[in-house]
Design a protein around this motif. Sequence first.
Motif, PDB file in Angstrom:
ATOM      1  N   LEU A 425      30.129  49.204  29.734  1.00  0.00           N
ATOM      2  CA  LEU A 425      31.293  49.007  29.095  1.00  0.00           C
ATOM      3  C   LEU A 425      32.584  49.497  29.558  1.00  0.00           C
ATOM      4  O   LEU A 425      33.600  48.944  29.368  1.00  0.00           O
ATOM      5  CB  LEU A 425      31.285  49.008  27.511  1.00  0.00           C
ATOM      6  N   ALA A 426      32.249  50.389  30.071  1.00  0.00           N
ATOM      7  CA  ALA A 426      33.705  51.296  30.773  1.00  0.00           C
ATOM      8  C   ALA A 426      34.586  50.446  31.839  1.00  0.00           C
ATOM      9  O   ALA A 426      35.793  50.307  31.274  1.00  0.00           O
ATOM     10  CB  ALA A 426      33.114  52.508  31.641  1.00  0.00           C
ATOM     11  N   PRO A 427      34.082  49.527  32.545  1.00  0.00           N
ATOM     12  CA  PRO A 427      34.811  48.801  33.253  1.00  0.00           C
ATOM     13  C   PRO A 427      35.324  47.540  32.593  1.00  0.00           C
ATOM     14  O   PRO A 427      36.623  47.055  32.741  1.00  0.00           O
ATOM     15  CB  PRO A 427      33.930  48.263  34.284  1.00  0.00           C
ATOM     16  N   VAL A 428      34.783  47.145  31.626  1.00  0.00           N
ATOM     17  CA  VAL A 428      35.309  46.068  30.734  1.00  0.00           C
ATOM     18  C   VAL A 428      36.632  46.456  29.928  1.00  0.00           C
ATOM     19  O   VAL A 428      37.278  45.898  29.602  1.00  0.00           O
ATOM     20  CB  VAL A 428      33.948  45.844  29.581  1.00  0.00           C
ATOM     21  N   LEU A 431      39.518  46.798  32.162  1.00  0.00           N
ATOM     22  CA  LEU A 431      40.132  45.504  32.505  1.00  0.00           C
ATOM     23  C   LEU A 431      40.932  45.121  30.860  1.00  0.00           C
ATOM     24  O   LEU A 431      42.091  44.507  31.273  1.00  0.00           O
ATOM     25  CB  LEU A 431      38.957  44.660  32.545  1.00  0.00           C
ATOM     26  N   ARG A 432      40.286  45.270  30.022  1.00  0.00           N
ATOM     27  CA  ARG A 432      41.122  44.763  28.745  1.00  0.00           C
ATOM     28  C   ARG A 432      42.388  45.623  28.717  1.00  0.00           C
ATOM     29  O   ARG A 432      43.296  44.971  28.271  1.00  0.00           O
ATOM     30  CB  ARG A 432      40.286  44.974  27.630  1.00  0.00           C
ATOM     31  N   GLU A 433      42.353  46.886  28.870  1.00  0.00           N
ATOM     32  CA  GLU A 433      43.432  47.878  28.591  1.00  0.00           C
ATOM     33  C   GLU A 433      44.475  47.522  29.775  1.00  0.00           C
ATOM     34  O   GLU A 433      45.685  47.667  29.536  1.00  0.00           O
ATOM     35  CB  GLU A 433      43.173  49.290  28.854  1.00  0.00           C
ATOM     36  N   THR A 434      44.094  46.937  30.733  1.00  0.00           N
ATOM     37  CA  THR A 434      45.120  46.517  31.938  1.00  0.00           C
ATOM     38  C   THR A 434      45.713  45.092  31.847  1.00  0.00           C
ATOM     39  O   THR A 434      46.294  44.795  32.862  1.00  0.00           O
ATOM     40  CB  THR A 434      44.552  46.984  33.545  1.00  0.00           C
ATOM     41  N   GLY A 435      45.249  44.284  30.540  1.00  0.00           N
ATOM     42  CA  GLY A 435      45.531  43.246  30.578  1.00  0.00           C
ATOM     43  C   GLY A 435      44.971  41.832  31.460  1.00  0.00           C
ATOM     44  O   GLY A 435      45.226  40.874  31.369  1.00  0.00           O
ATOM     45  N   GLN A 436      43.955  42.306  32.069  1.00  0.00           N
ATOM     46  CA  GLN A 436      43.003  41.419  32.914  1.00  0.00           C
ATOM     47  C   GLN A 436      41.827  40.883  32.048  1.00  0.00           C
ATOM     48  O   GLN A 436      40.932  41.053  31.970  1.00  0.00           O
ATOM     49  CB  GLN A 436      42.433  41.869  34.213  1.00  0.00           C
ATOM     50  N   LEU A 437      42.273  39.809  31.148  1.00  0.00           N
ATOM     51  CA  LEU A 437      41.664  39.395  30.009  1.00  0.00           C
ATOM     52  C   LEU A 437      40.872  38.225  30.505  1.00  0.00           C
ATOM     53  O   LEU A 437      39.547  38.196  30.338  1.00  0.00           O
ATOM     54  CB  LEU A 437      42.469  39.101  28.776  1.00  0.00           C
ATOM     55  N   PHE A 446      36.692  39.494  30.102  1.00  0.00           N
ATOM     56  CA  PHE A 446      35.929  38.394  29.081  1.00  0.00           C
ATOM     57  C   PHE A 446      34.604  38.237  29.945  1.00  0.00           C
ATOM     58  O   PHE A 446      33.683  38.212  29.304  1.00  0.00           O
ATOM     59  CB  PHE A 446      36.710  36.934  28.956  1.00  0.00           C
ATOM     60  N   ASP A 447      34.331  37.821  31.440  1.00  0.00           N
ATOM     61  CA  ASP A 447      33.356  37.479  32.196  1.00  0.00           C
ATOM     62  C   ASP A 447      32.635  38.619  32.229  1.00  0.00           C
ATOM     63  O   ASP A 447      31.337  38.706  32.025  1.00  0.00           O
ATOM     64  CB  ASP A 447      33.809  37.087  33.547  1.00  0.00           C
ATOM     65  N   SER A 448      33.272  40.037  32.555  1.00  0.00           N
ATOM     66  CA  SER A 448      32.477  41.006  32.356  1.00  0.00           C
ATOM     67  C   SER A 448      31.641  41.461  31.103  1.00  0.00           C
ATOM     68  O   SER A 448      30.450  41.916  31.235  1.00  0.00           O
ATOM     69  CB  SER A 448      33.269  42.235  32.753  1.00  0.00           C
ATOM     70  N   LEU A 449      32.266  41.170  30.039  1.00  0.00           N
ATOM     71  CA  LEU A 449      31.613  41.598  28.636  1.00  0.00           C
ATOM     72  C   LEU A 449      30.428  40.608  28.576  1.00  0.00           C
ATOM     73  O   LEU A 449      29.602  40.975  28.110  1.00  0.00           O
ATOM     74  CB  LEU A 449      32.776  41.581  27.474  1.00  0.00           C
TER      75      LEU A 449
END
Length: 617
Positions: A425-428, A431-437, A446-449
């Motif tokens: 979950l760390a990379p997810v 990505l969420r915190e940098t706005g790459q939703l 989203f895709d990573s999660l």
Amino acid sequence: MISADDALLTTLQQSAGPEHVLWHAPSAEAAVELLLGGHCGILIADMQVVRSDSAALFERLQTQFPELVMLATGRRDEEGAVAGLISKGSVYRFLHKPVSPARANLFLATATRRCHELSQTGSSPALASVKQLAEPANRIPVIGGIAAAVLLAVALTVYFTRSDEPAAPSASPVATAPTAPTSAQPARSTTELLENARQAFDAGRLSAPPNDNALDLYRSVLAIEADNATAQTGVQDVLDALELQVMQALQARNAPNAARALSVLQSADPTHPEIAPLREQLLALSRSARPEPVVAKPAEQRKASPTRTTPNTDLARTRLAAGRLIEPADDSALFHLRAARDAKEDESANRILATDLGARLLAQARASIAISDAAQARQAYAAAVAIDREFELALPDLVEVGGELDDLSAASAQAASSRAVVELLAPVIRLRETGQLIRPVGNNAFDSLQQVASQYPNAAEVRAEQQRLAFTLIDNARTAFAARELEQAELLLGRAEELVPRMSSTRSLRDQIAAAKEERAAASRVLQAADLPRKREAAPIYPPDAQRKGTEGWVDIEFTIGMDGTTQELVVREAQPAGVFDKAAIDALRKWRFEPVIRNGAAVNQRAVLRMRFALD
């Protein structure tokens, strides 16, 4: 979960386990949405954040959500703020900080049972709207309260069956930490528990059967009220009675009964101060054991019989006292007990020593379980099982310790799985915190999660991140909607619904997007202004040059009827002849006033077209 106490959040998350869905609401609106959406059955409020407004918060929530099980947690000096609500039953329990995993487990189990009871009533209370809860009259800070609340959505048909962490031994038997009951029963009051404990004590059910004995019942009271004097005295009375059973068996010189009674006492309180002296008395009794007397034979038939010796038994006793239980293999208590058995030495003494050996191994297993050392616990437990079978002992704690070891193994497996999930979950999260939703494709939160969720669909950490990402997507959808980027808002909202379905906030926003798209489509349609009601018209001024030349013609003008009925954004679409009457037509139309166009009960901007003719009389 929303709380300023990270330690509390971590402990509750660990205690909830995979059977329960734990929701984390990052805002007051989100917390209310979870309640309205039926996701939560239990609410725990942290007194450290709620502070002086706690009573108002609980009373308002009870009015809005009668079936909600509300609990509070905090320091002992903070309990007074909700003492009246606890007495009335509005607040179900108060959990004192700091909170251990075992105590949190028992606390959640009790709350779950209460939630299950309420769900059986079949009542369907009317729920307030988000606005009513988020903006209460007299400005009672429900938002602040909700923002300080820990929301736990509990699957009501699944509940805890035992405590996952054994209580740590204490210096005093009275202070021994209680463990949670192992059967799911409705929550009982301390008064009822104390009465049941007294009846069990009078009936002689001191420490068995499980959950229906005096010791377990008194400790259940202490799990609710750690300073309950009656329960503390009751625990001590039970331990005194168990000690008395050992002493009576010793006085009756019944070594097997004494060994069993001592094992029960040691299981009830491993730190009991009389265990060591009683064990010494039991060993002394075994040493003094003699064969049954026989009828004397005539003098001429009598022969001198050799003195009976027990060298292997004595060696086993020595090794046991030295703590050399099963190692080394050729000079341990177990080795010499086997030798004593094969040599047919004192069977009674050997059985007592074997029971003591098994009890010590089980105590070692429990000590390893307490520090989560599964490997050492399994080794000690396996040795105890082997000795129990070999010497046919029927050790009283064998099954219980086995259950505790199974719980530790399950918890260890869960912890290992949890660590793996956290790493994935760390990379997810980044990505969420940098706005790459949702973009770029293949490298977004989203895709990573979704990939992680396909591997660990039931992991609590995955569900929590799904919720966090869903709320982030909804927030971004609201921003896009405000900017009239309706297609982007709809896309973001769809992704949020894939993560957390059936949220009322997504339904509301989707309705708003649909209405905006319909409004946009309607506004893009150009109406014939001649058919629209007007408040005022102004005749155009005939251009002098055209009038002198006798020129006639027309001008088609497209314009916007504003929400106040004024004409705006005037554009000549076509004119005949071109450029002759354009200015006169526009100047005249600017002075016109229309009735505002009403759509869905509100005035809206509307495009229209009007042909203005120029003709000479």
